[in-house]
Design a protein around this motif. Structure first.
Motif, short mmCIF file in Angstrom:
data_model
loop_
_atom_site.label_atom_id
_atom_site.label_comp_id
_atom_site.label_asym_id
_atom_site.label_seq_id
_atom_site.Cartn_x
_atom_site.Cartn_y
_atom_site.Cartn_z
N GLY B 163 0.79 -1.22 0.00
CA GLY B 163 0.00 0.00 0.00
C GLY B 163 0.82 1.27 0.00
O GLY B 163 0.28 2.38 -0.03
N GLU B 164 2.15 1.14 0.01
CA GLU B 164 2.99 2.35 0.05
C GLU B 164 3.11 2.94 -1.36
O GLU B 164 4.17 2.94 -1.99
CB GLU B 164 4.37 2.01 0.63
N ILE B 165 1.99 3.47 -1.81
CA ILE B 165 1.91 3.96 -3.19
C ILE B 165 2.56 5.32 -3.39
O ILE B 165 2.69 5.78 -4.51
CB ILE B 165 0.43 4.05 -3.64
N HIS B 167 5.43 6.23 -3.43
CA HIS B 167 6.69 6.22 -4.17
C HIS B 167 6.56 5.54 -5.52
O HIS B 167 7.56 5.11 -6.11
CB HIS B 167 7.79 5.61 -3.29
N THR B 168 5.33 5.47 -6.03
CA THR B 168 5.16 5.00 -7.41
C THR B 168 5.50 6.13 -8.37
O THR B 168 5.51 7.31 -8.01
CB THR B 168 3.72 4.47 -7.65
N PHE B 169 5.73 5.73 -9.60
CA PHE B 169 6.25 6.63 -10.64
C PHE B 169 5.15 7.48 -11.26
O PHE B 169 4.16 6.95 -11.76
CB PHE B 169 6.91 5.77 -11.73
N VAL B 170 5.32 8.80 -11.24
CA VAL B 170 4.37 9.67 -11.94
C VAL B 170 5.04 10.63 -12.91
O VAL B 170 4.36 11.43 -13.55
CB VAL B 170 3.45 10.46 -10.97
N SER B 181 14.34 8.50 -4.97
CA SER B 181 13.90 8.59 -6.36
C SER B 181 13.44 10.01 -6.69
O SER B 181 13.17 10.82 -5.81
CB SER B 181 12.75 7.61 -6.60
N TRP B 183 10.75 10.68 -8.90
CA TRP B 183 9.54 10.47 -9.71
C TRP B 183 8.31 10.20 -8.86
O TRP B 183 7.30 9.74 -9.37
CB TRP B 183 9.77 9.30 -10.66
#
Lengths: 323, 323
Positions: B163-165, B167-170, B181, B183
């Protein structure tokens, strides 16, 4: 193996063939047969599938056969109802009600799911996934999709469509995908996407070693990676974007789902040097806790010829428990 | 309610306070108390928590209290062991062994999880999630994180870090996140990220209506969105990137997980006009099957003051079943 050992019938319906086999709980395929598939119309498709099943079942009456059949197909499946909802490869296809039809004909219980879900179940029960409670099976082939196993269970989602990672975001203003977006992982990292890029970008690289392959219409992702290693600039560009994009896609999945392992299948990821590059990218770019939880990134050890069949049998076993 | 109705003690440990309450199975908080928390050292933290619990338990001996306690905290939790593994807010903090400690002191069973997981459980048992088997609870506040409910179960992953979203890429080449990161969704769409952007970008917009707020050190995301609606260019830029980034993050989640609903919580998403913009983005950009499966995108109806407490009690109920 004992001859009276119970066997489960698995049916792997692919775009070019139908494989039907009898699988033991240990994953031994004690018998199998291969049939043609006719995708030209819905009725020819249905005919070829049901004839194959009838032929196989008829020839195996002597076996200690489970009353559960598992079927893996490409396209979209209603897992709850046991219906194949369709595929773009068969124009105008209506749903095929596998569960109802086969129950009526043979009195058997039928579980059906898409081929990436069944491949993930094959990993869970018979492959590297046996060691893990939480892992991702990721197929990188013509398209890209994942089977997400969490706490030993396949995540299906509301419409059995979970795992469709091919349309996650990997960059702005890329080429338009068939889904309508212009940012899709599949555009940069599927076999089909990379071939499209080679064709699209060749005019800027007229001397590329890919040019004759493109002209002959026989280019594959294997060619692109081979020429990238030899220094062909167009191939290197496609390869670089491949690693970056599939890397981003999997970094996202690791950060979102915190798996213990990523098991890769499909035609594109067969080379171990690609695996090394991809692993490095993932370990460098995931967040600390999830990176430390990720014990393995590796290629599947299940053969591409049998994964579908084994997965279909595993689906039937899973369905016994939950159906 | 009957006075002898069984109640569960929920403990919500936040950065500014400890809330402890007695919660019925219907989600009624029949009693609660608020205590201070001292984050200055590990020992002061532990002292403030254990004194609060002792005080509360001592005062409630007459109740028909369940032997299960649920605790929600910020930071990283070992759900299996019942340990709070730490938070960056308490320098040098070692783990706190809640389960062992409280079992020893009071003979009670303790379940502990992070506050976004407990909030998702509150939605599942007492909120909008009661209507769904598959949904996402997404908290957009100082940071961004999700609780993923699949088939009625919280997805925890290998290290309880699913659920640690945030740090997802945008997007490529954005500002560097504390994770390393450049992103991350959090950089563009969390309250903290947007405030950082306002401070970083103000020199290009000296006449921005945000300038005095930045100088006073009192800027919030609410200010940014308010000024964006009034036409302030810097605020509009931050707002536009917010919608795009949180939109991409949630489109990815819908494509990956195929949920029936997204329930939004946290301070940033309080405005219904933001919800409208975000919903439009998600419905325009998700793939067909998953879009049709997504029945609802809405704000939580659980009050921000009680979600932590209710979630902690829900965690204890869930733990009764699986623990």
């Amino acid at each position: 193996m004992r001859v009276d050992e119970p066997v489960t019938v698995g049916i792997d319906i692919g775009a070019t063939k139908i494989l039907i086999g009898s699988v033991t709980r240990q994953g031994d395929i004690i018998h199998h047969a291969r049939y043609g598939i006719d995708l030209s119309t819905e009725s020819s498709l249905k005919g070829s599938i049901y004839r194959s099943i009838a032929d196989y079942i008829h020839g195996r009456r002597e076996e200690n056969m489970s009353v559960n059949i598992g079927i893996g197909v490409f396209g979209h499946v209603d897992f709850e109802q046991g219906d194949w909802l369709g595929t773009m490869r068969v124009p105008g296809m209506e749903m095929i009600r596998f569960r109802d039809d086969l129950k009526q004909r043979y009195g058997m219980n039928v579980a059906i799911d898409n081929d990436v879900h069944t491949a993930a179940l094959a990993e869970l029960h018979l492959g590297k996934g046996r060691e893990y409670r939480h892992f991702l099976y990721v197929n990188v082939g013509t398209g890209i999709a994942a089977g997400i196993i969490s706490d030993g269970r396949l995540i299906r989602g509301a419409s059995n469509y979970a795992g469709e990672i091919g349309h996650t975001f990997v960059g702005r203003d890329m080429e338009q995908c068939m889904c309508g977006s212009s940012w899709c992982l599949e555009s940069a990292a599927s076999g089909g996407g990379m071939i499209n890029r080679a064709i699209r970008w060749i005019s800027d690289y007229p001397d590329s070693r890919l040019a004759p392959l493109i002209q002959s219409g026989n280019i594959t992702s294997v060619d692109i990676f081979r020429e990238a290693r030899k220094g062909d600039p167009l191939s290197m560009k496609i390869h670089k974007e491949f690693i970056w994009s599939i890397g981003i896609g999997l970094v996202n999945l690791v950060n979102i789902l915190n798996p213990e392992a990523i098991i890769l299948g499909g035609g594109v990821m067969r080379d171990s040097w690609l695996l090394k590059e991809l692993s490095d990218f993932i370990y460098q770019n995931t967040i600390g806790v999830s990176r430390r939880g990720l014990k393995e990134i590796s290629l599947t050890e299940l053969g591409p010829q049998v994964t579908g069949l084994l997965g279909a049998a595993c689906l039937a076993w899973d369905y016994e428990k939950i159906g």
